[in-house]
Structures are given as structure tokens and as C-alpha cells.
Enzyme design. Structure first.
Site, PDB file in Angstrom:
ATOM      1  N   HIS A 271      -0.061  -1.856  10.389  1.00 40.49           N
ATOM      2  CA  HIS A 271       0.371  -0.460  10.532  1.00 40.49           C
ATOM      3  C   HIS A 271      -0.653   0.418  11.251  1.00 40.49           C
ATOM      4  CE1 HIS A 271       3.929  -1.050   8.052  1.00 40.49           C
ATOM      5  NE2 HIS A 271       3.181  -1.890   7.353  1.00 40.49           N
TER       6      HIS A 271
ATOM      7  N   ASP B 207      -5.849  -6.745   8.218  1.00 40.32           N
ATOM      8  CA  ASP B 207      -4.451  -6.711   8.635  1.00 40.32           C
ATOM      9  C   ASP B 207      -4.166  -5.331   9.244  1.00 40.32           C
ATOM     10  OD1 ASP B 207      -1.695  -6.463   8.815  1.00 40.32           O
ATOM     11  OD2 ASP B 207      -1.298  -7.601   6.995  1.00 40.32           O
TER      12      ASP B 207
ATOM     13  N   GLU C   7      -5.834  -4.343   4.221  1.00 42.06           N
ATOM     14  CA  GLU C   7      -5.035  -3.769   5.312  1.00 42.06           C
ATOM     15  C   GLU C   7      -5.825  -2.597   5.866  1.00 42.06           C
ATOM     16  OE1 GLU C   7      -0.928  -2.953   3.855  1.00 42.06           O
ATOM     17  OE2 GLU C   7      -1.344  -4.544   2.421  1.00 42.06           O
TER      18      GLU C   7
ATOM     19  N   HIS D 200      -0.696  -6.490   0.781  1.00 42.26           N
ATOM     20  CA  HIS D 200       0.687  -6.851   1.106  1.00 42.26           C
ATOM     21  C   HIS D 200       1.098  -8.183   0.486  1.00 42.26           C
ATOM     22  CE1 HIS D 200       4.070  -7.968   3.854  1.00 42.26           C
ATOM     23  NE2 HIS D 200       4.304  -6.672   3.739  1.00 42.26           N
TER      24      HIS D 200
ATOM     25  N   ASN E 252       9.384   1.069  11.066  1.00 36.83           N
ATOM     26  CA  ASN E 252       7.948   0.992  11.377  1.00 36.83           C
ATOM     27  C   ASN E 252       7.710   1.055  12.885  1.00 36.83           C
ATOM     28  OD1 ASN E 252       7.125   0.439   8.599  1.00 36.83           O
ATOM     29  ND2 ASN E 252       8.155  -1.521   8.896  1.00 36.83           N
TER      30      ASN E 252
ATOM     31  N   SER F 261       0.660  -0.448   3.643  1.00 41.82           N
ATOM     32  CA  SER F 261       2.063  -0.345   4.047  1.00 41.82           C
ATOM     33  C   SER F 261       2.909   0.511   3.120  1.00 41.82           C
ATOM     34  CB  SER F 261       2.680  -1.736   4.166  1.00 41.82           C
ATOM     35  OG  SER F 261       2.683  -2.374   2.914  1.00 41.82           O
TER      36      SER F 261
HETATM   37  C1  LIG Z   1       0.584  -4.940   6.006  1.00 42.36           C
HETATM   38  C2  LIG Z   1       1.625  -5.899   6.466  1.00 42.36           C
HETATM   39  N1  LIG Z   1       1.257  -7.123   6.815  1.00 42.36           N
HETATM   40  C3  LIG Z   1       2.144  -8.041   7.238  1.00 42.36           C
HETATM   41  C4  LIG Z   1       3.486  -7.729   7.324  1.00 42.36           C
HETATM   42  C5  LIG Z   1       4.455  -8.767   7.772  1.00 42.36           C
HETATM   43  O1  LIG Z   1       4.735  -8.618   9.109  1.00 42.36           O
HETATM   44  P1  LIG Z   1       6.087  -9.181   9.727  1.00 42.36           P
HETATM   45  O2  LIG Z   1       7.107  -8.133   9.530  1.00 42.36           O
HETATM   46  O3  LIG Z   1       5.758  -9.442  11.162  1.00 42.36           O
HETATM   47  O4  LIG Z   1       6.421 -10.438   8.982  1.00 42.36           O
HETATM   48  C6  LIG Z   1       3.915  -6.444   7.006  1.00 42.36           C
HETATM   49  C7  LIG Z   1       5.334  -6.091   7.137  1.00 42.36           C
HETATM   50  O5  LIG Z   1       5.984  -5.632   6.281  1.00 42.36           O
HETATM   51  C8  LIG Z   1       2.967  -5.509   6.541  1.00 42.36           C
HETATM   52  O6  LIG Z   1       3.332  -4.279   6.183  1.00 42.36           O
END
Ligand SMILES: Cc1ncc(COP(=O)(O)O)c(C=O)c1O
Length: 380
Positions: free
Chosen positions: A200, A197, A168, A124, A38, A172
Site C-alpha cells: 500500500h 511489504d 508492512e 497481513h 486499492n 492495509s
Molecule cells: C499488505 C498486503 N500484502 C499483500 C497483499 C496481497 O496482495 P495480492 O492482492 O497481490 O495478493 C495485500 C492485499 O490485500 C496486502 O494488503
């Protein structure tokens, strides 16, 4: 260890293996082409970002030494937070050790018993898991279907004290996005607290890489903005930024995810801080990455795979069957190409997929072997 307990674990694991859902640690060795991360601009290898980490270590040491409310919150963390607040135009904020923990804290500790949370069906896991552990009632709306969201809002809003909507900006596992402008129209008509969120979206979208909310000019209307330092910002850790100081003060006072854990290392803060400086200047790389992502999807369609016209660097190639997904991943790996294979429960049953994640150093010609393997797979 009692034999009965171990047997119980083994029975569960055998079932996962039989269903091709078993996960195991795989040592990541160098491959010719990594389409699995990522780090959309490969900044973890950027000299300025590495220097940011080294300088922070030299100045503050290798660890923060304590949880943030004891003595773990250091000037390097404050610098990073100030930079994030300025970049994302938010007045208040805090850092978390991971995005996973940040989402857990928000969802578990902000909505209360009299509240409702409306979440995208494909949200997520860090949020989905917290929804079932928090105090508030929750409902899922169909993936990026804002008409469905509005329907639920109209139907249920009157029954709850506060409604939260959580989504989001770039999903993701699907690489698609909700229409944020439409979402804000709905929000103006049916007020709710919006949690966005930008894990990405950050780096990839917006004039300065501030995310999809920056690009759509709606930053101000996002009440609670979450992001991780572990993706475009090439570090690890996360941030929660808010319009209201009370949100940040509440999390600081009650979120165990924040209070009871040794804080981010200075290297993490230093790297992320330098990465922001670099990301701000990446307009042309942003444009090329989005063009590359569009062309990649076009090429997939031309080769007979289902795709769309989006331009995010996350491109799902849905295979459906778990075993076949693993086989295709392994075939790509034999050819030096690393791609993630994503299976339930990360994605819904029947939608196992390769998750291609492009980055700005990938060239069209480097992708030729990838498409050759796909072709070989189709004609097997
Ligand atoms: C949309 C989303 N939120 C939160 C996270 C979690 O982030 P972190 O990797 O900092 O724990 C991810 C990671 O996979 C994600 O894709």
C-alpha cells in the site's frame, strides 16, 4: 458428497452467520462513489495502462502458457522486472502471481529451523498464515511499537542463527506506518533481515511513488522488498526484490508458489509496466491524495469519530460491533457509496470497521453525502 460432511460445513456456516461473521460474494455493480478499492490513482481506467495491456496481448498472447521455469517467463515479464528493479533500486528480483503467494513463499522458504521471525501483531494474513506453517519460530511485537520490537530483539537475538523482521510499510486495515528511520537505527544496532511489504506504500509515498522506503530514504537497507501489482499499479501479480541474489535464487529453486503455477498473463505485465511509467509522473496527484486523506480524517474527528493526523488513503472507522458495521455499510450503499466492512478474523475482535480507501479522483464535495450518512447514523 456425504451427508455428514455437508452437515459439518453447514454447522460451521450457521455459526458464522449467527456471529455476523459470514462472508458472501457480492456482485460489484456501479455505485456513485467507490471507497473500497486499492487502485489509488484509478489507473486501471487509464488509457496508457490499458494500451500497455493490449499491446502485450497482441505481442505475446492472452496467457503466458506455462509456469515461469518452463516457458512462461516472457520478454514482457523481463521488461516489467527490469523497470521494478530500477525504480526500487534493487539489484535482484522476481515476479509472483499474487502478493499473497509472494509473502507465503518468502516466509515459508527463507527463515529456517534455527531462525526467529519477529512480525508486527497486525501483519497481513498472507504473512501471518505462513508464519504458522513455516519452520522458524516466530513472535509478534505490538503494532508499530518499535520499542517492543527492540526489546524482543535484545532478549532473543543471541538464541537464533538469523532474526527476520517483517512489517508492512502502510498497514492495509489501519492505514498507519512504522517509523522506518527508527527501524533502520534499530537494525544497525541489532542486525536482522528486514522484509518490507510495500503493497500500500507503492504509488502513494516517495518522490517517484517508489513507496515509503523511498520517501524515508532507506530503500538500500531493506533486504527483501515485496509489493503487489494489484493496487496502485492497477494490474495483478507481485514482485520480490532483494539485495542478495541468493534470496532470489533460493525462492526460484524451492518456492512451489513460484515454480508450480502458470505465470502472470502478458496483459498483467504490460498493464503494470505502463502503470509504473504513469505513477512516476504523478507527484501532484500524490500530494492531493495525501491532502485529501488528511482532510478526510480531520473531518471525521470534527464529526465526533475517532481518527488521527495520518495522510495515507486507508482510513479505518472503527465501529466495534460486527452487526452495526454491516448496517452502516449497507446504509452507505443505499446512498450509492461503496465502503468495505472489515470484521474478524481480518481485524482483531471488537475492532470491526469500515475501511475507507480514498483515491485521487475523489473530490471533497463528493464526500459530502458520505458525511451526511455518518451523521444520520450517529443521530439514529
Ligand atoms: C499488505 C498486503 N500484502 C499483500 C497483499 C496481497 O496482495 P495480492 O492482492 O497481490 O495478493 C495485500 C492485499 O490485500 C496486502 O494488503
Amino acid at each position: 458428497m456425504t451427508p455428514l460432511f455437508e452437515q459439518r460445513l453447514k454447522t460451521k456456516l450457521t455459526r458464522l452467520q449467527e456471529e455476523n461473521l459470514f462472508r458472501e460474494m457480492r456482485l460489484f455493480k456501479n455505485c456513485t462513489l467507490n471507497l473500497s478499492g486499492n487502485d489509488y490513482f484509478q489507473l486501471r481506467l487509464h488509457p496508457e495502462v490499458q494500451k500497455g495491456a493490449s499491446l502485450a496481448i497482441e505481442k505475446y498472447g492472452t496467457g503466458s502458457g506455462a509456469s515461469p521455469l518452463l516457458s512462461g517467463f516472457l520478454p514482457c515479464h523481463q521488461d516489467l522486472l527490469d523497470k521494478l528493479l530500477k525504480w526500487k533500486h534493487k539489484p535482484f528480483g522476481m515476479l509472483f502471481n499474487t502478493g499473497f503467494l509472494a509473502n507465503q513463499a518468502i516466509i515459508k522458504h527463507l527463515p529456517g529451523k534455527k531462525d526467529l521471525v519477529l512480525a508486527d501483531r497486525l501483519i497481513h494474513h498472507s504473512i501471518a498464515q505462513a508464519l504458522s506453517q513455516g519452520q522458524a519460530r516466530f513472535k509478534r511485537y505490538d503494532h508499530i511499537d518499535l520499542d517492543h520490537l527492540e526489546e524482543l530483539l535484545i532478549k532473543h537475538q543471541g538464541k537464533y542463527e538469523t532474526v527476520f523482521v517483517v512489517t508492512e510499510s502502510v498497514f492495509s486495515m489501519d492505514g498507519d506506518c512504522p517509523d522506518l528511520n527508527h527501524l533502520m537505527d534499530i537494525k544497525r544496532k541489532n542486525p536482522f533481515v528486514l522484509i518490507l511489504d510495500e503493497a500500500h506504500g507503492t504509488g502513494v509515498y516517495g518522490k517517484t511513488g517508489g513507496g515509503l522506503a523511498e520517501e524515508k530514504n532507506v530503500l538500500k537497507e531493506v533486504d527483501i522488498l515485496v509489493g503487489t501489482l494489484g493496487k496502485s499499479l492497477a494490474s495483478a501479480g507481485a514482485y520480490v526484490l532483494a539485495e542478495s541474489e541468493a534470496v532470489i535464487q533460493t525462492l526460484t529453486n524451492i518456492a512451489g508458489e513460484y515454480i508450480y503455477s502458470t505465470f502472470l498473463t502478458p496483459a498483467q505485465a504490460g498493464a503494470a509496466s505502463s502503470a509504473i511509467d504513469v505513477v512516476l509522473e504523478l507527484s501532484s496527484q500524490r500530494e492531493s491524495l495525501r491532502n485529501l486523506s488528511k482532510n478526510f480524517r480531520r473531518r471525521l474527528e470534527e464529526s465526533g469519530w475517532e481518527s488521527n493526523e495520518l495522510d495515507s488513503p486507508i482510513v479505518p472507522i472503527v465501529i466495534g460491533d460486527e452487526n452495526e458495521t454491516l448496517q452502516l455499510r449497507d446504509l452507505l450503499l443505499e446512498n450509492g457509496i461503496l465502503v468495505g466492512a472489515v470484521r474478524p478474523p481480518t481485524v482483531p475482535r471488537g475492532t470491526s470497521r469500515l475501511r475507507v480507501s480514498l483515491h485521487s479522483d475523489v473530490t471533497e464535495s463528493q464526500l459530502e453525502p458520505f458525511f451526511n450518512v455518518l451523521e444520520q447514523w450517529k443521530n439514529r
